[in-house]
Design a protein around this motif. Sequence first.
Motif, PDB file in Angstrom:
ATOM      1  N   TYR A   1      36.864   0.811 -35.834  1.00  0.00           N
ATOM      2  CA  TYR A   1      36.642   2.422 -36.837  1.00  0.00           C
ATOM      3  C   TYR A   1      36.186   3.589 -36.135  1.00  0.00           C
ATOM      4  CZ  TYR A   1      31.801   5.091 -37.502  1.00  0.00           C
ATOM      5  OH  TYR A   1      30.772   6.292 -38.198  1.00  0.00           O
ATOM      6  N   PHE A   2      36.878   3.350 -35.215  1.00  0.00           N
ATOM      7  CA  PHE A   2      36.771   4.849 -34.365  1.00  0.00           C
ATOM      8  C   PHE A   2      38.267   5.923 -34.755  1.00  0.00           C
ATOM      9  CE2 PHE A   2      33.011   4.600 -31.704  1.00  0.00           C
ATOM     10  CZ  PHE A   2      32.359   5.405 -32.220  1.00  0.00           C
ATOM     11  N   VAL A   3      39.836   4.315 -34.306  1.00  0.00           N
ATOM     12  CA  VAL A   3      40.829   4.524 -34.817  1.00  0.00           C
ATOM     13  C   VAL A   3      41.025   5.062 -36.277  1.00  0.00           C
ATOM     14  CG1 VAL A   3      43.299   3.710 -34.320  1.00  0.00           C
ATOM     15  CG2 VAL A   3      41.790   3.967 -32.816  1.00  0.00           C
ATOM     16  N   TYR A   4      40.707   4.368 -37.291  1.00  0.00           N
ATOM     17  CA  TYR A   4      40.962   4.476 -38.213  1.00  0.00           C
ATOM     18  C   TYR A   4      39.961   5.336 -38.737  1.00  0.00           C
ATOM     19  CZ  TYR A   4      44.119   0.843 -37.928  1.00  0.00           C
ATOM     20  OH  TYR A   4      44.955  -0.210 -37.344  1.00  0.00           O
ATOM     21  N   ARG A   5      39.000   5.521 -38.554  1.00  0.00           N
ATOM     22  CA  ARG A   5      37.918   6.368 -39.824  1.00  0.00           C
ATOM     23  C   ARG A   5      37.984   7.991 -39.552  1.00  0.00           C
ATOM     24  NH1 ARG A   5      35.157   4.273 -44.252  1.00  0.00           N
ATOM     25  NH2 ARG A   5      33.289   5.798 -43.856  1.00  0.00           N
ATOM     26  N   PHE A   6      37.710   7.989 -37.727  1.00  0.00           N
ATOM     27  CA  PHE A   6      38.062   9.108 -36.627  1.00  0.00           C
ATOM     28  C   PHE A   6      39.349   9.692 -36.925  1.00  0.00           C
ATOM     29  CE2 PHE A   6      33.766   8.021 -36.472  1.00  0.00           C
ATOM     30  CZ  PHE A   6      33.137   8.977 -36.109  1.00  0.00           C
ATOM     31  N   LYS A   7      40.411   9.166 -36.924  1.00  0.00           N
ATOM     32  CA  LYS A   7      41.818   9.291 -37.339  1.00  0.00           C
ATOM     33  C   LYS A   7      42.449   9.343 -35.534  1.00  0.00           C
ATOM     34  CE  LYS A   7      42.141  10.743 -42.098  1.00  0.00           C
ATOM     35  NZ  LYS A   7      42.512  11.905 -42.796  1.00  0.00           N
ATOM     36  N   LEU A   8      42.386   8.650 -34.814  1.00  0.00           N
ATOM     37  CA  LEU A   8      42.052   8.921 -33.211  1.00  0.00           C
ATOM     38  C   LEU A   8      43.031   8.314 -32.918  1.00  0.00           C
ATOM     39  CD1 LEU A   8      38.624   9.361 -32.474  1.00  0.00           C
ATOM     40  CD2 LEU A   8      40.067  11.318 -32.441  1.00  0.00           C
ATOM     41  N   PRO A   9      43.303   8.198 -31.441  1.00  0.00           N
ATOM     42  CA  PRO A   9      44.702   7.737 -30.865  1.00  0.00           C
ATOM     43  C   PRO A   9      44.416   6.336 -30.972  1.00  0.00           C
ATOM     44  CG  PRO A   9      44.675   9.547 -29.794  1.00  0.00           C
ATOM     45  CD  PRO A   9      43.306   9.804 -30.953  1.00  0.00           C
ATOM     46  N   LEU A  10      45.080   4.691 -30.859  1.00  0.00           N
ATOM     47  CA  LEU A  10      45.303   3.794 -30.836  1.00  0.00           C
ATOM     48  C   LEU A  10      45.465   3.420 -29.098  1.00  0.00           C
ATOM     49  CD1 LEU A  10      44.504   1.172 -32.561  1.00  0.00           C
ATOM     50  CD2 LEU A  10      46.976   0.667 -32.246  1.00  0.00           C
ATOM     51  N   ARG A  11      44.103   3.690 -28.718  1.00  0.00           N
ATOM     52  CA  ARG A  11      43.914   3.536 -27.535  1.00  0.00           C
ATOM     53  C   ARG A  11      42.581   3.506 -27.020  1.00  0.00           C
ATOM     54  NH1 ARG A  11      47.042   8.814 -26.654  1.00  0.00           N
ATOM     55  NH2 ARG A  11      49.117   8.081 -26.414  1.00  0.00           N
ATOM     56  N   VAL A  12      42.002   3.025 -25.326  1.00  0.00           N
ATOM     57  CA  VAL A  12      40.358   2.726 -25.453  1.00  0.00           C
ATOM     58  C   VAL A  12      39.668   3.670 -25.303  1.00  0.00           C
ATOM     59  CG1 VAL A  12      39.386   1.069 -23.655  1.00  0.00           C
ATOM     60  CG2 VAL A  12      41.453   0.288 -24.331  1.00  0.00           C
ATOM     61  N   SER A  13      40.753   4.969 -24.565  1.00  0.00           N
ATOM     62  CA  SER A  13      39.742   5.729 -24.463  1.00  0.00           C
ATOM     63  C   SER A  13      39.042   6.624 -25.928  1.00  0.00           C
ATOM     64  CB  SER A  13      40.684   6.632 -24.150  1.00  0.00           C
ATOM     65  OG  SER A  13      41.424   7.324 -24.303  1.00  0.00           O
ATOM     66  N   SER A  14      39.896   6.488 -26.963  1.00  0.00           N
ATOM     67  CA  SER A  14      39.395   6.333 -28.342  1.00  0.00           C
ATOM     68  C   SER A  14      38.012   6.038 -28.676  1.00  0.00           C
ATOM     69  CB  SER A  14      40.304   6.711 -29.853  1.00  0.00           C
ATOM     70  OG  SER A  14      41.504   6.941 -28.519  1.00  0.00           O
ATOM     71  N   VAL A  15      37.550   4.750 -28.411  1.00  0.00           N
ATOM     72  CA  VAL A  15      36.038   4.478 -28.613  1.00  0.00           C
ATOM     73  C   VAL A  15      35.396   5.420 -28.180  1.00  0.00           C
ATOM     74  CG1 VAL A  15      34.567   2.179 -28.316  1.00  0.00           C
ATOM     75  CG2 VAL A  15      37.341   1.998 -28.325  1.00  0.00           C
ATOM     76  N   PHE A  16      35.910   5.899 -26.668  1.00  0.00           N
ATOM     77  CA  PHE A  16      34.403   6.893 -26.136  1.00  0.00           C
ATOM     78  C   PHE A  16      34.639   8.294 -26.766  1.00  0.00           C
ATOM     79  CE2 PHE A  16      35.837   3.193 -23.433  1.00  0.00           C
ATOM     80  CZ  PHE A  16      34.332   2.646 -23.105  1.00  0.00           C
ATOM     81  N   TYR A  17      35.242   8.078 -27.493  1.00  0.00           N
ATOM     82  CA  TYR A  17      35.152   9.503 -28.499  1.00  0.00           C
ATOM     83  C   TYR A  17      33.996  10.634 -28.772  1.00  0.00           C
ATOM     84  CZ  TYR A  17      35.880  13.750 -31.029  1.00  0.00           C
ATOM     85  OH  TYR A  17      35.895  14.792 -32.372  1.00  0.00           O
ATOM     86  N   PRO A  18      32.836   9.295 -28.855  1.00  0.00           N
ATOM     87  CA  PRO A  18      31.030  10.405 -28.731  1.00  0.00           C
ATOM     88  C   PRO A  18      30.774  10.577 -27.867  1.00  0.00           C
ATOM     89  CG  PRO A  18      31.134   7.723 -30.414  1.00  0.00           C
ATOM     90  CD  PRO A  18      32.954   8.039 -29.640  1.00  0.00           C
ATOM     91  N   PHE A  19      30.884  10.525 -26.958  1.00  0.00           N
ATOM     92  CA  PHE A  19      30.330  10.939 -25.772  1.00  0.00           C
ATOM     93  C   PHE A  19      31.591  12.110 -25.204  1.00  0.00           C
ATOM     94  CE2 PHE A  19      29.527   6.306 -25.418  1.00  0.00           C
ATOM     95  CZ  PHE A  19      27.894   6.492 -26.007  1.00  0.00           C
ATOM     96  N   LEU A  20      32.865  11.741 -24.915  1.00  0.00           N
ATOM     97  CA  LEU A  20      33.919  12.249 -24.609  1.00  0.00           C
ATOM     98  C   LEU A  20      34.308  13.140 -25.099  1.00  0.00           C
ATOM     99  CD1 LEU A  20      36.155   9.559 -22.076  1.00  0.00           C
ATOM    100  CD2 LEU A  20      33.675  10.852 -21.959  1.00  0.00           C
ATOM    101  N   LYS A  21      34.568  13.671 -26.606  1.00  0.00           N
ATOM    102  CA  LYS A  21      34.578  14.212 -27.080  1.00  0.00           C
ATOM    103  C   LYS A  21      36.509  14.234 -26.934  1.00  0.00           C
ATOM    104  CE  LYS A  21      31.456  14.740 -29.965  1.00  0.00           C
ATOM    105  NZ  LYS A  21      30.959  14.200 -30.983  1.00  0.00           N
ATOM    106  N   GLU A  22      37.046  16.245 -26.864  1.00  0.00           N
ATOM    107  CA  GLU A  22      38.448  16.048 -26.942  1.00  0.00           C
ATOM    108  C   GLU A  22      39.030  15.771 -25.343  1.00  0.00           C
ATOM    109  OE1 GLU A  22      40.386  16.939 -29.537  1.00  0.00           O
ATOM    110  OE2 GLU A  22      38.815  16.989 -30.254  1.00  0.00           O
ATOM    111  N   ARG A  23      37.900  15.515 -24.161  1.00  0.00           N
ATOM    112  CA  ARG A  23      38.118  15.090 -23.097  1.00  0.00           C
ATOM    113  C   ARG A  23      38.804  13.609 -23.043  1.00  0.00           C
ATOM    114  NH1 ARG A  23      33.092  16.199 -20.019  1.00  0.00           N
ATOM    115  NH2 ARG A  23      32.145  15.454 -21.908  1.00  0.00           N
TER     116      ARG A  23
END
Length: 547
Positions: free
Chosen positions: A165-187
């Motif tokens: 969901y987060f990698v393909y729909r938010f276009k984020l790196p394929l990493r575990v940390s990307s899942v926490f984008y809603p909380f960490l944002k650019e961190r």
Amino acid sequence: MLESLAKRLGLRTNPTIFFVSAGLMILFLLLLLAFPAQIGTVFGTGREWIVTNLGWFFIVGVTAWLLFLAYVALSRYGHLRLGADDSRPEYSNLSWFAMLFAGGIGTILMFWGVAEPISHFSNPPFAGVDPHSAQAAQDAMSISLYHLSLHTWAIFTLPGLAFGYFVYRFKLPLRVSSVFYPFLKERIHGPIGKAIDVFAVIGTLFGLAVSLGLGTSQVGAGLHALVPAIPNGTGTRLAVITVLTAVAVASIVAGLDKGVKRLSNINILMAVGLMLFVLFSGETVFLLRQIIESAGQYAQDLPRLAFWNDAMAQFTKEGGWGWSGDWTVFYWAWTVTWAPFMGVFLARISRGRTIRQFVLGVLVAPSVFTLVWFAIFGWSAMELDGIGSDGGPISAAVDESVPLAMFEFFSNFPAATLIQGIAVVVVALFFATSSDSASLVVDMLCVGTTDAGPTRQRVFWGVSEGFLAASLIWLGGDEGLAALQQVITVIGLPIFILVFLMVFALIKGLGQERKKALALKFEGVDLGRRTDSGPPPTREPAARREE
């Protein structure tokens, strides 16, 4: 400095994640080789504390994940795709199923298909149930299915859904940390994100080492059963792991489509053939009836098992944490160390599928196969061992050595030597597919994309996994693996917490998608048009979205 080193070595990866993960793996391995007893004591104490005080957390946690996944699949979000709205699956359903199964718990089903039902059949966990009785047999089947069907696949499905969901729909790196984008944002791109990714890589490597060790011990036991002159010792196991690591590395070099896909398809066909042989060579009608009855018994027992954590053990048993600590808590802690690997792997092969297709496919298809597998192998083994008797040769084999159970079982069938040989090959191929799949995924975690890194980079992880498992076998065979099992339970706790947080990340991410769709609808914007940021709007009609 790390970037320049990566360039000199011809690597294409995130230098911090790659070198820190590799360095920690080597450091921990050296410490384990140098101080096995001390490390075993430290982690043994840690495991005792975790299962005694937090065992309930593992048990209720996985059940909560399963309920959450069922809700998401059946909710209004089920039609969303893991990717752009116009994307479609890359692999056929058959190839998709073969890859997710063979890369998941194929080795474990071969290892425990006979051994686990027989273990609970011989030593019932519930008070008042006699060993080898009909009730013990029914309980043994339900417990085995509880451990290796819906709940195990919920542990894999949740991170897989989050990654996809987060990698393909938010276009984020394929990493575990990307899942926490809603909380960490650019961190997620900073030290916190990198620390999460390094820990995920380490957990994956050591979690896989346990499975590879079990698979190697079973292959060694099978070779000894086929050719008694071959000793079932450390030397044989080292030779087995060397050969199979070479096969895995060859598959890694070939890549996902040519290597992993081909091995997975061959492997699943051989496993199905072995299962059908047992079905039609044994008590066929009895087994067909038990497939149906075991499904109903499992459904009936599941609510009790899903929340049972042996709370009365301190009053009735020795050991403090009781049966559930030795079995269920260890299973969940061990399995969750595979969650980053399986989550990324499932996301990689599932792009284009809807959330509903993904969740129901990953949960239901392997669970149905597991039900049929255990019903055929488990009930055949218990019937051969003697339901209502004082036990038989298969129970004795499990007591002597768990890896021998499958081969003692096959000795009761026609063409026993041939079938035992096929079983060795199936276990070996499951070993190879697990290793090459994990190596590719670990490389993806370091690179951050679905594109394969340089061959030398992928081979490094494949060789490292084989060397890690081989070192533990050389260290002391079963003792080395036992020490690692203590470590896995301790490592499993923080990974378990990470996966638990993915539930809240998904809730927040899906909520944002809902708000975005409603805002676009209110403004009269074409919901089929892609936007430049955030998840893409859906193309579904407004009436459909409101259902």
